[in-house]
Design a protein around this motif. Sequence first.
Motif, PDB file in Angstrom:
ATOM      1  N   UNK A 112       0.884  -1.532   0.142  1.00  0.00           N
ATOM      2  CA  UNK A 112      -0.236  -0.242   0.138  1.00  0.00           C
ATOM      3  C   UNK A 112       1.270   1.466   0.075  1.00  0.00           C
ATOM      4  N   UNK A 113       0.373   2.202  -0.167  1.00  0.00           N
ATOM      5  CA  UNK A 113       1.127   3.688  -0.033  1.00  0.00           C
ATOM      6  C   UNK A 113       0.259   4.396   0.607  1.00  0.00           C
ATOM      7  N   UNK A 114       0.862   5.930   1.261  1.00  0.00           N
ATOM      8  CA  UNK A 114       0.165   6.693   2.315  1.00  0.00           C
ATOM      9  C   UNK A 114       0.424   7.820   2.070  1.00  0.00           C
ATOM     10  N   UNK A 115       0.317   8.657   2.166  1.00  0.00           N
ATOM     11  CA  UNK A 115       0.952   9.977   2.451  1.00  0.00           C
ATOM     12  C   UNK A 115       0.467  10.724   4.223  1.00  0.00           C
ATOM     13  N   UNK A 116       1.562  10.420   5.144  1.00  0.00           N
ATOM     14  CA  UNK A 116       1.155  11.544   6.377  1.00  0.00           C
ATOM     15  C   UNK A 116       1.806  12.406   6.308  1.00  0.00           C
ATOM     16  N   UNK A 117       0.833  13.068   7.174  1.00  0.00           N
ATOM     17  CA  UNK A 117       1.091  14.749   7.676  1.00  0.00           C
ATOM     18  C   UNK A 117       0.854  15.798   5.904  1.00  0.00           C
ATOM     19  N   UNK A 118       0.642  15.199   5.085  1.00  0.00           N
ATOM     20  CA  UNK A 118       0.204  16.076   4.453  1.00  0.00           C
ATOM     21  C   UNK A 118       0.160  17.513   4.031  1.00  0.00           C
ATOM     22  N   UNK A 119      -0.088  18.484   4.022  1.00  0.00           N
ATOM     23  CA  UNK A 119      -0.039  19.740   3.777  1.00  0.00           C
ATOM     24  C   UNK A 119       0.215  20.580   5.243  1.00  0.00           C
ATOM     25  N   UNK A 120       0.834  20.012   6.317  1.00  0.00           N
ATOM     26  CA  UNK A 120       0.867  20.906   7.872  1.00  0.00           C
ATOM     27  C   UNK A 120       2.015  21.338   7.913  1.00  0.00           C
ATOM     28  N   UNK A 121       1.695  22.681   7.982  1.00  0.00           N
ATOM     29  CA  UNK A 121       2.721  23.317   8.128  1.00  0.00           C
ATOM     30  C   UNK A 121       4.101  22.883   9.375  1.00  0.00           C
ATOM     31  N   UNK A 122       5.073  22.979   9.271  1.00  0.00           N
ATOM     32  CA  UNK A 122       6.045  23.141  10.304  1.00  0.00           C
ATOM     33  C   UNK A 122       5.662  23.617  11.526  1.00  0.00           C
ATOM     34  N   UNK A 123       5.715  22.616  12.482  1.00  0.00           N
ATOM     35  CA  UNK A 123       5.338  22.861  13.503  1.00  0.00           C
ATOM     36  C   UNK A 123       6.485  21.942  15.286  1.00  0.00           C
ATOM     37  N   UNK A 124       7.007  23.202  15.383  1.00  0.00           N
ATOM     38  CA  UNK A 124       8.068  22.769  16.948  1.00  0.00           C
ATOM     39  C   UNK A 124       7.394  22.174  18.094  1.00  0.00           C
ATOM     40  N   UNK A 125       6.019  22.078  17.758  1.00  0.00           N
ATOM     41  CA  UNK A 125       5.552  21.869  18.773  1.00  0.00           C
ATOM     42  C   UNK A 125       5.696  20.020  18.799  1.00  0.00           C
ATOM     43  N   UNK A 126       4.408  20.360  17.456  1.00  0.00           N
ATOM     44  CA  UNK A 126       4.428  18.648  17.076  1.00  0.00           C
ATOM     45  C   UNK A 126       5.526  17.407  17.324  1.00  0.00           C
ATOM     46  N   UNK A 127       7.121  18.218  16.264  1.00  0.00           N
ATOM     47  CA  UNK A 127       8.288  17.717  16.095  1.00  0.00           C
ATOM     48  C   UNK A 127       8.291  16.809  17.858  1.00  0.00           C
ATOM     49  N   UNK A 128       8.043  17.459  18.615  1.00  0.00           N
ATOM     50  CA  UNK A 128       8.588  17.844  20.223  1.00  0.00           C
ATOM     51  C   UNK A 128       7.976  16.441  20.930  1.00  0.00           C
ATOM     52  N   UNK A 129       7.444  16.232  20.534  1.00  0.00           N
ATOM     53  CA  UNK A 129       6.110  15.206  20.779  1.00  0.00           C
ATOM     54  C   UNK A 129       6.617  13.870  20.176  1.00  0.00           C
TER      55      UNK A 129
END
Length: 276
Positions: free
Chosen positions: A62-79
């Motif tokens: 299968x194929x998928x595109x995760x987090x498509x269209x999400x602008x960068x977020x340091x908060x998200x990256x810290x999780x």
Amino acid sequence: NTGLRLSGGDIVCYLDDDDRFYPQHLQRVVAAMQEDAARGCVYTEAQYVIEQVQDGRRTELGRDRRYAGLDFSLDRLLIGNYIPVNAWSHRRWLLGEVGLFDEAMPALEDWDLLLRIAQAAPVHRIGEVTVEVRERGGDTRLTMNKRRSFPELTRRVYARHGDRGSAAIAEYRRMNLQHLEAMAAGEPAPVGGDRAYAAWCRARALTESAAQLMAERLVMHWRSRPSIHVVLAARRGDEAAVAQTLESLRGQLYQGWGLTVLAETGWLRHFPEIAA
């Protein structure tokens, strides 16, 4: 790190041996860096390819595109790390500021380095898929061994990179660790708990004025109204989570939706309002 020390150039890109760049990848990276000299790191979106390798043969599952269209977020990256290493590139001089990969980490070393870079220089998202990332499907021995190491390595990353005093980041980190520990033990991932879910809902709820404005737009300005159908798979033991899902559906401002629940015979007796 040996490769980094021996390499040249102003921009560093990474490519795992079983992944690939699309033809335009390097061009998009260079253009984004030239567009704004302040950008220290850029990344593109990725196409994930889930595959199984058996007897030397690759079978795509299968194929998928995760987090498509999400602008960068340091908060998200810290999780958690949502940017594959093949998708991000950075200016070489940043390595002198933040250091190289931590070779003592058997996994997640790319996430650790990206966090250091993201806290030292601006990060920019390029909204185009330019890389392909391959993932192994199934519980292979390598996959299970990596799973078992993830909780401890994630704690190490969390200890190095604080939560910025955010109660939300701290709570989501707790939930992520709970998820990783369940995966390492071969158990189903936990949903997160009533308190965490309630906090998540409160943080994203519409204000009264915003809800009124949205309702007016739906009724007065939409020329065509799409039909939305929700398919919900439920198992025994999911009753509380399903009740929350149904409550969220009942509260939707847009009511042009239908619902199909896939469950064992007799299970829907818990919810007479949707029983066949």
